[in-house]
Structure formats: C-alpha cells, structure tokens
Design a protein around this motif. Structure first.
Motif, mmCIF file in Angstrom:
data_model
loop_
_atom_site.group_PDB
_atom_site.id
_atom_site.type_symbol
_atom_site.label_atom_id
_atom_site.label_comp_id
_atom_site.label_asym_id
_atom_site.label_seq_id
_atom_site.Cartn_x
_atom_site.Cartn_y
_atom_site.Cartn_z
ATOM 1 N N LEU A 153 4.311 24.202 19.780
ATOM 2 C CA LEU A 153 3.148 23.403 19.435
ATOM 3 C C LEU A 153 3.580 22.084 18.791
ATOM 4 N N PRO A 154 2.874 20.990 19.102
ATOM 5 C CA PRO A 154 3.251 19.697 18.531
ATOM 6 C C PRO A 154 2.868 19.606 17.058
ATOM 7 N N GLU A 155 3.746 19.023 16.280
ATOM 8 C CA GLU A 155 3.441 18.764 14.876
ATOM 9 C C GLU A 155 2.643 17.466 14.752
ATOM 10 N N GLU A 156 1.849 17.368 13.699
ATOM 11 C CA GLU A 156 1.242 16.099 13.315
ATOM 12 C C GLU A 156 1.326 15.996 11.802
ATOM 13 N N THR A 157 1.531 14.788 11.320
ATOM 14 C CA THR A 157 1.723 14.581 9.898
ATOM 15 C C THR A 157 1.057 13.275 9.473
ATOM 16 N N PRO A 158 0.600 13.166 8.234
ATOM 17 C CA PRO A 158 0.032 11.895 7.772
ATOM 18 C C PRO A 158 1.104 10.816 7.710
ATOM 19 N N VAL A 159 0.795 9.673 8.260
ATOM 20 C CA VAL A 159 1.690 8.517 8.206
ATOM 21 C C VAL A 159 0.935 7.381 7.533
ATOM 22 N N ALA A 160 1.433 6.951 6.380
ATOM 23 C CA ALA A 160 0.808 5.855 5.640
ATOM 24 C C ALA A 160 1.458 4.538 6.046
ATOM 25 N N LEU A 161 0.645 3.582 6.449
ATOM 26 C CA LEU A 161 1.107 2.231 6.758
ATOM 27 C C LEU A 161 0.901 1.379 5.512
ATOM 28 N N VAL A 162 2.002 0.987 4.881
ATOM 29 C CA VAL A 162 1.960 0.325 3.581
ATOM 30 C C VAL A 162 2.472 -1.101 3.717
ATOM 31 N N PHE A 163 1.682 -2.052 3.237
ATOM 32 C CA PHE A 163 2.039 -3.461 3.311
ATOM 33 C C PHE A 163 2.095 -4.043 1.904
ATOM 34 N N ASN A 164 3.280 -4.515 1.518
ATOM 35 C CA ASN A 164 3.480 -5.117 0.202
ATOM 36 C C ASN A 164 2.955 -4.223 -0.923
ATOM 37 N N GLY A 165 3.210 -2.918 -0.790
ATOM 38 C CA GLY A 165 2.851 -1.973 -1.825
ATOM 39 C C GLY A 165 1.450 -1.414 -1.748
ATOM 40 N N THR A 166 0.638 -1.880 -0.776
ATOM 41 C CA THR A 166 -0.740 -1.421 -0.637
ATOM 42 C C THR A 166 -0.902 -0.656 0.667
ATOM 43 N N THR A 167 -1.455 0.543 0.587
ATOM 44 C CA THR A 167 -1.688 1.339 1.794
ATOM 45 C C THR A 167 -2.856 0.761 2.576
ATOM 46 N N ALA A 187 10.259 9.457 3.754
ATOM 47 C CA ALA A 187 9.639 10.771 3.947
ATOM 48 C C ALA A 187 9.305 11.399 2.607
ATOM 49 N N HIS A 188 8.107 11.975 2.518
ATOM 50 C CA HIS A 188 7.660 12.705 1.344
ATOM 51 C C HIS A 188 7.271 14.116 1.769
ATOM 52 N N GLU A 189 7.085 14.992 0.805
ATOM 53 C CA GLU A 189 6.637 16.341 1.124
ATOM 54 C C GLU A 189 5.267 16.315 1.796
ATOM 55 N N ALA A 190 4.411 15.379 1.376
ATOM 56 C CA ALA A 190 3.048 15.318 1.900
ATOM 57 C C ALA A 190 2.928 14.534 3.195
ATOM 58 N N GLY A 191 3.961 13.783 3.580
ATOM 59 C CA GLY A 191 3.868 12.970 4.789
ATOM 60 C C GLY A 191 4.948 11.906 4.834
ATOM 61 N N ILE A 192 4.688 10.831 5.550
ATOM 62 C CA ILE A 192 5.661 9.764 5.776
ATOM 63 C C ILE A 192 5.031 8.424 5.424
ATOM 64 N N GLU A 193 5.790 7.587 4.734
ATOM 65 C CA GLU A 193 5.372 6.215 4.478
ATOM 66 C C GLU A 193 6.174 5.261 5.355
ATOM 67 N N ALA A 194 5.484 4.358 6.020
ATOM 68 C CA ALA A 194 6.118 3.257 6.735
ATOM 69 C C ALA A 194 5.841 1.996 5.917
ATOM 70 N N ARG A 195 6.854 1.511 5.233
ATOM 71 C CA ARG A 195 6.670 0.445 4.256
ATOM 72 C C ARG A 195 7.099 -0.910 4.808
ATOM 73 N N PHE A 196 6.149 -1.832 4.857
ATOM 74 C CA PHE A 196 6.418 -3.212 5.250
ATOM 75 C C PHE A 196 6.388 -4.105 4.002
ATOM 76 N N TRP A 197 7.291 -5.058 3.983
ATOM 77 C CA TRP A 197 7.157 -6.199 3.073
ATOM 78 C C TRP A 197 7.042 -7.428 3.960
ATOM 79 N N ILE A 198 5.872 -8.058 3.908
ATOM 80 C CA ILE A 198 5.587 -9.177 4.800
ATOM 81 C C ILE A 198 5.460 -10.469 3.991
ATOM 82 N N THR A 199 5.480 -11.604 4.697
ATOM 83 C CA THR A 199 5.421 -12.898 4.032
ATOM 84 C C THR A 199 4.119 -13.051 3.264
ATOM 85 N N GLU A 200 4.156 -13.869 2.231
ATOM 86 C CA GLU A 200 2.973 -14.044 1.384
ATOM 87 C C GLU A 200 1.787 -14.582 2.176
#
Length: 272
Positions: A25-39, A77-90
């Motif tokens: 069975l396929p897994e699914e997990t929460p993935v947070a898209l985070v930009f400059n510290g804000t989800t 990676a966290h126990e609760a899911g995965i964070e994809a962290r971007f730091w983008i230009t101002e």
C-alpha cells in the motif's frame, strides 16, 4: 527518507470465499511547504521526490517564478511529517503574500484554504502559439506509454502519475504520488531542476483534467496536456483562453481533442 510503500496483511472476501492477502500500500505523509520560516501549505503526499514536489508546487502556485529567487532549500524530516524549507529573496517574499495558503488538505486537494474566490480562478499567462507537433499516434498512445514509468502503481495500484512526452522520443520523465496534483507538481519540479524545456513537449496525466491541472500546466509553460480521463467544462474554458492544447480520454488507441488542435497532426496520414 521515509518508505513509499508499506506491506500490510488483510482478508480478501470474494463471493462466498475468504483468503488472507498481503498488500503493498502507498504511504502518504504531511508535507509542509515553508517559506522564510512561515508555513504556506501542508499537503498530504507520497514521501518520495520531495524536492521535485516542493519546487513544482512553489512554481505552479506562484510562490516563485524562477529558481534564482530561491536563496536556499532543505528537506527536514520530523516524526509528524516532512518540512520542505525555502529561503527566498525578500522581494519575492513580499509578493508571495498574495498567494498565501494555510491548510491541512486531503489527498490531492488543490484549492483548500486559499484566501478568496478570486484566487481560485487566477489569471493565467497566454502560452505562445508555437510548440511541439505531435502525431495522432503519439497522443493516442501517450497514457499507455506512461504505464511503463509507474513502478509505485505496479506495486500498489493506488497512485497517480504525470509524465513528460517529447515528440519522437516518448515519455522522458515521470513522477508518481497518491495525489494527482502532487504528481504533476513533482514532474514540473523535476523538469525545472533538470533543465527540461516544458515548451518542447506535452504533459501526460493518469487522471481527469480539473481547473488546477490546467493552471499548473500553463504556469509551467507546457503547451499540450494529454489525460486518460475527462476534463471539466471550466478546465476547457481556461485551456482555450490560455492557448493550451487539451486532449482527453486518451486511451484505447484514441482521444478527444478539445482546444487548440494545431499542435497535433490529426490527418489520416499521421495515424501510423
């Protein structure tokens, strides 16, 4: 990285008989898209190709326009899911607020949590008139060709795929996910990160064509969209206005062609 598949035991009931089965069975997990510290978004997704998913999502949702707007990126990676962290230009961070999303969406949700109805049907750029020239046979066989690039589906029979088709070469890149939007974002992210020119070919989907799938394809700059299932009426209107060639019900050796047919050679001489 988390496993994409988990094997689990169950009982198959068929008519009057019962038998124990073992299913992948396929897994699914929460993935947070985070930009400059804000989800900005939390999406349920298959836990592979997260980098491709993050960049594809950021591009097709308008958080970034080009890769040079990203100062740095990491996957945590966290126990609760995965964070994809971007730091983008101002400058891009300020523009991002117009497209801010905060939600925990179900699988493949593409609209939950946006701030207004106007954002749901956002203006799209107009695709250039030029583009690839696909034969009738290439379009008719596109979804069958994509099947050869779906290892996760082969094991689970429970995921979608998106592929990129080049004239004369077939499917050159594909990505899979439990969510159809996620699979497309992963494909687009892989294309951008790999320097694949979106305007040279067609995106192929194992799903229906909704408004969001048209939006993402156009934002990626791809002029042709081929799908195994039906489009919605609103998706067709968007495709028409944006200059997108849309072929649906591409299966069994045929397809329906709805918008901007000039990129597909439909004459009898092209059927072979």
């Amino acid at each position: 990285m988390r496993a994409a598949i988990t094997g689990l035991r169950g009982v198959s009931v068929q008519g009057d008989s019962m038998r124990e089965v073992w299913r992948n069975l396929p897994e699914e997990t929460p993935v947070a898209l985070v930009f400059n510290g804000t989800t900005a978004a939390v999406m349920m997704a298959s836990p592979q190709d997260i980098e491709d998913f993050a960049f594809g999502f950021a591009l097709t949702e308008g958080f970034i326009d080009t890769l040079d707007q990203v100062d740095s990126f990491e996957v945590v990676a966290h126990e609760a899911g995965i964070e994809a962290r971007f730091w983008i230009t101002e400058a891009r961070a300020k523009a991002m607020q117009a497209r801010r999303r905060n939600m925990l969406g179900p699988v493949g949700c593409g609209l939950c949590g946006i701030d207004s109805l106007e954002q749901a049907i956002r203006p799209l750029p107009r695709l250039v008139a030029a583009g690839p020239r696909l034969t009738r046979a290439e379009v008719a066989r596109a979804t069958d060709a994509l099947r050869a690039h779906q290892p996760l589906h082969d094991q689970t029979h429970a995921v979608h795929a998106a592929g990129f088709l080049l004239p004369g070469q077939g499917i050159v890149l594909a990505r899979e996910d439990v969510g159809r939007h996620n699979a497309l974002d992963k494909l687009i992210g892989a294309m951008v990160r790999g320097g694949v020119e979106a305007g040279a070919g067609a995106i192929v989907l194992t799903s229906r064509v909704s408004v969001e799938m048209v939006q993402k394809t156009v934002m990626a700059g791809c002029p042709v969209l081929i799908a195994v299932s039906a489009p919605t009426a609103h998706a067709l209107r968007l495709a028409l206005d944006a200059g997108l060639t849309l072929a649906a019900f591409a299966r069994g050796g045929g397809f329906d062609l709805y918008t901007h047919p000039d990129r597909i050679q439909t004459g009898a001489c092209d059927a072979a």
